[in-house]
Design a protein around this motif. Structure first.
Motif, PDB file in Angstrom:
ATOM      1  N   ILE A  94       0.859  -1.169  -0.025  1.00 19.90           N
ATOM      2  CA  ILE A  94      -0.014   0.096  -0.057  1.00 19.90           C
ATOM      3  C   ILE A  94       0.897   1.204  -0.016  1.00 19.90           C
ATOM      4  N   THR A  95       0.582   2.214  -0.854  1.00 17.13           N
ATOM      5  CA  THR A  95       1.454   3.380  -0.824  1.00 17.13           C
ATOM      6  C   THR A  95       0.553   4.707  -0.918  1.00 17.13           C
ATOM      7  N   MET A  96       0.876   5.779  -0.476  1.00 20.03           N
ATOM      8  CA  MET A  96       0.272   6.884  -0.947  1.00 20.03           C
ATOM      9  C   MET A  96       1.410   8.098  -1.373  1.00 20.03           C
ATOM     10  N   PHE A  97       0.994   8.459  -2.697  1.00 22.99           N
ATOM     11  CA  PHE A  97       2.114   9.336  -3.433  1.00 22.99           C
ATOM     12  C   PHE A  97       1.348  10.497  -4.043  1.00 22.99           C
ATOM     13  N   ASP A  98       2.075  11.741  -3.788  1.00 25.86           N
ATOM     14  CA  ASP A  98       1.616  12.966  -4.231  1.00 25.86           C
ATOM     15  C   ASP A  98       2.451  13.357  -5.435  1.00 25.86           C
ATOM     16  N   PRO A  99       1.634  13.167  -6.676  1.00 23.15           N
ATOM     17  CA  PRO A  99       2.601  13.567  -7.906  1.00 23.15           C
ATOM     18  C   PRO A  99       2.413  14.922  -8.227  1.00 23.15           C
ATOM     19  N   ASP A 100       1.816  15.780  -7.308  1.00 26.68           N
ATOM     20  CA  ASP A 100       1.834  17.173  -7.538  1.00 26.68           C
ATOM     21  C   ASP A 100       2.883  18.120  -6.629  1.00 26.68           C
ATOM     22  N   ALA A 101       3.522  17.328  -6.026  1.00 26.51           N
ATOM     23  CA  ALA A 101       4.509  18.274  -4.684  1.00 26.51           C
ATOM     24  C   ALA A 101       5.487  18.522  -5.815  1.00 26.51           C
ATOM     25  N   PRO A 102       5.942  19.811  -5.567  1.00 26.06           N
ATOM     26  CA  PRO A 102       7.019  20.733  -6.409  1.00 26.06           C
ATOM     27  C   PRO A 102       8.291  20.336  -6.124  1.00 26.06           C
ATOM     28  N   THR A 103       8.619  18.741  -6.241  1.00 28.04           N
ATOM     29  CA  THR A 103       9.893  18.455  -6.164  1.00 28.04           C
ATOM     30  C   THR A 103      10.601  17.840  -7.411  1.00 28.04           C
ATOM     31  N   GLY A 104       9.808  17.671  -8.481  1.00 28.12           N
ATOM     32  CA  GLY A 104      10.319  17.257  -9.722  1.00 28.12           C
ATOM     33  C   GLY A 104       9.979  15.726  -9.741  1.00 28.12           C
ATOM     34  N   ALA A 105       9.670  14.996  -8.537  1.00 29.75           N
ATOM     35  CA  ALA A 105       9.828  13.480  -8.648  1.00 29.75           C
ATOM     36  C   ALA A 105       8.571  13.178  -7.598  1.00 29.75           C
ATOM     37  N   GLY A 106       7.655  13.835  -7.426  1.00 29.81           N
ATOM     38  CA  GLY A 106       6.434  13.655  -6.422  1.00 29.81           C
ATOM     39  C   GLY A 106       6.965  13.435  -5.154  1.00 29.81           C
ATOM     40  N   PHE A 107       6.109  12.822  -4.086  1.00 27.98           N
ATOM     41  CA  PHE A 107       6.589  12.883  -2.608  1.00 27.98           C
ATOM     42  C   PHE A 107       5.535  11.468  -2.343  1.00 27.98           C
ATOM     43  N   TRP A 108       6.388  10.631  -1.640  1.00 29.07           N
ATOM     44  CA  TRP A 108       6.109   9.221  -1.256  1.00 29.07           C
ATOM     45  C   TRP A 108       5.651   9.528   0.487  1.00 29.07           C
ATOM     46  N   HIS A 109       4.291   9.585   0.779  1.00 30.17           N
ATOM     47  CA  HIS A 109       3.966   9.590   1.924  1.00 30.17           C
ATOM     48  C   HIS A 109       3.713   8.367   2.796  1.00 30.17           C
ATOM     49  N   TRP A 110       3.627   7.271   2.273  1.00 28.98           N
ATOM     50  CA  TRP A 110       3.470   5.878   2.840  1.00 28.98           C
ATOM     51  C   TRP A 110       3.839   4.897   2.102  1.00 28.98           C
ATOM     52  N   LEU A 111       4.266   3.924   2.687  1.00 30.40           N
ATOM     53  CA  LEU A 111       4.533   2.721   1.838  1.00 30.40           C
ATOM     54  C   LEU A 111       4.569   1.582   2.802  1.00 30.40           C
ATOM     55  N   VAL A 112       3.855   0.509   2.763  1.00 32.76           N
ATOM     56  CA  VAL A 112       3.498  -0.626   3.532  1.00 32.76           C
ATOM     57  C   VAL A 112       3.594  -1.513   2.496  1.00 32.76           C
ATOM     58  N   ARG A 113       4.485  -2.858   2.855  1.00 32.29           N
ATOM     59  CA  ARG A 113       4.826  -3.960   1.917  1.00 32.29           C
ATOM     60  C   ARG A 113       4.626  -5.291   3.031  1.00 32.29           C
ATOM     61  N   ASP A 114       4.736  -6.330   2.021  1.00 32.98           N
ATOM     62  CA  ASP A 114       4.519  -7.500   2.491  1.00 32.98           C
ATOM     63  C   ASP A 114       3.190  -7.935   3.328  1.00 32.98           C
TER      64      ASP A 114
END
Length: 199
Positions: A94-114
């Protein structure tokens, strides 16, 4: 004052909780949009995810916002429920990603795996065996939204991925971009719900 270790240098940096308030509002016209490739293969099946905390395309509730960077939310991760994943699923991420962040590469807010394949939802905690990865601030777990004041509406893509492996075998400290890259070759299905925030 909260300390967020920078993943690029490993040096802890103290970020005032009022930092966003101390800077002038952003002018969104100063930032151009560039294309970011999807990490989901075209062959991936679609399935369904819902949340009692938000409706797709609508604003994220205040309690899910960050409690740092000038925001005063509760930093509460949204609850999720999904169905219809491919039969070959061996785990979820599960992830939460913000493609609108003014970083040039978006911003990962959350990443759960396994997350074990037998699960069909995520509440406030994690099931046994699941790994809470680091977000862009370098801290583990969920980091709620807090876009720059005056910026355009940000879209927070909350995605559940069905994977063909039971574990990615990555350390919890793996940077989110690397984890997403390693995950991309194992995605066989995905479900997405998007929340918005504007300050």
């Amino acid at each position: 004052m909260k300390k967020y270790p920078l993943t690029t240098t490993g040096i802890p940096v103290a970020v005032p909780e009022t930092a966003a308030l101390a800077t002038p509002p952003i002018d969104p016209s100063e930032y151009r949009y560039g294309k970011v490739r999807s990490g989901v293969p075209a062959s991936a099946e679609r399935f369904t995810v819902t949340s009692p905390d938000l409706r797709d395309g609508e604003a994220l509730p205040a309690e899910t916002w960050a409690d740092a960077f000038g925001c005063t939310g509760e930093n509460r991760q949204p609850r999720l429920s999904w169905s219809g994943a491919p039969q070959a699923t061996r785990s979820y991420a599960i992830t939460m990603f913000d493609p609108d962040a003014p970083t040039g590469a978006g911003f990962w807010h959350w990443l759960v795996r396994d997350v074990p394949a037998g699960h069909t939802g995520l509440d406030t905690g994690l099931p046994a065996g699941a790994v809470s990865g680091v977000n862009e601030s370098g801290s583990a777990g969920y980091l709620g939204p807090c876009p720059p004041i005056g910026d355009l509406t940000h879209h927070y893509e909350i995605t559940v991925y069905a994977l063909d492996v039971p574990t990615l075998g990555l350390p919890a400290s793996t940077p989110p971009t690397i984890a997403a890259f390693m995950m991309s070759r194992h995605i066989i299905g995905y479900a997405r719900i998007t929340g918005t925030v504007r300050r």
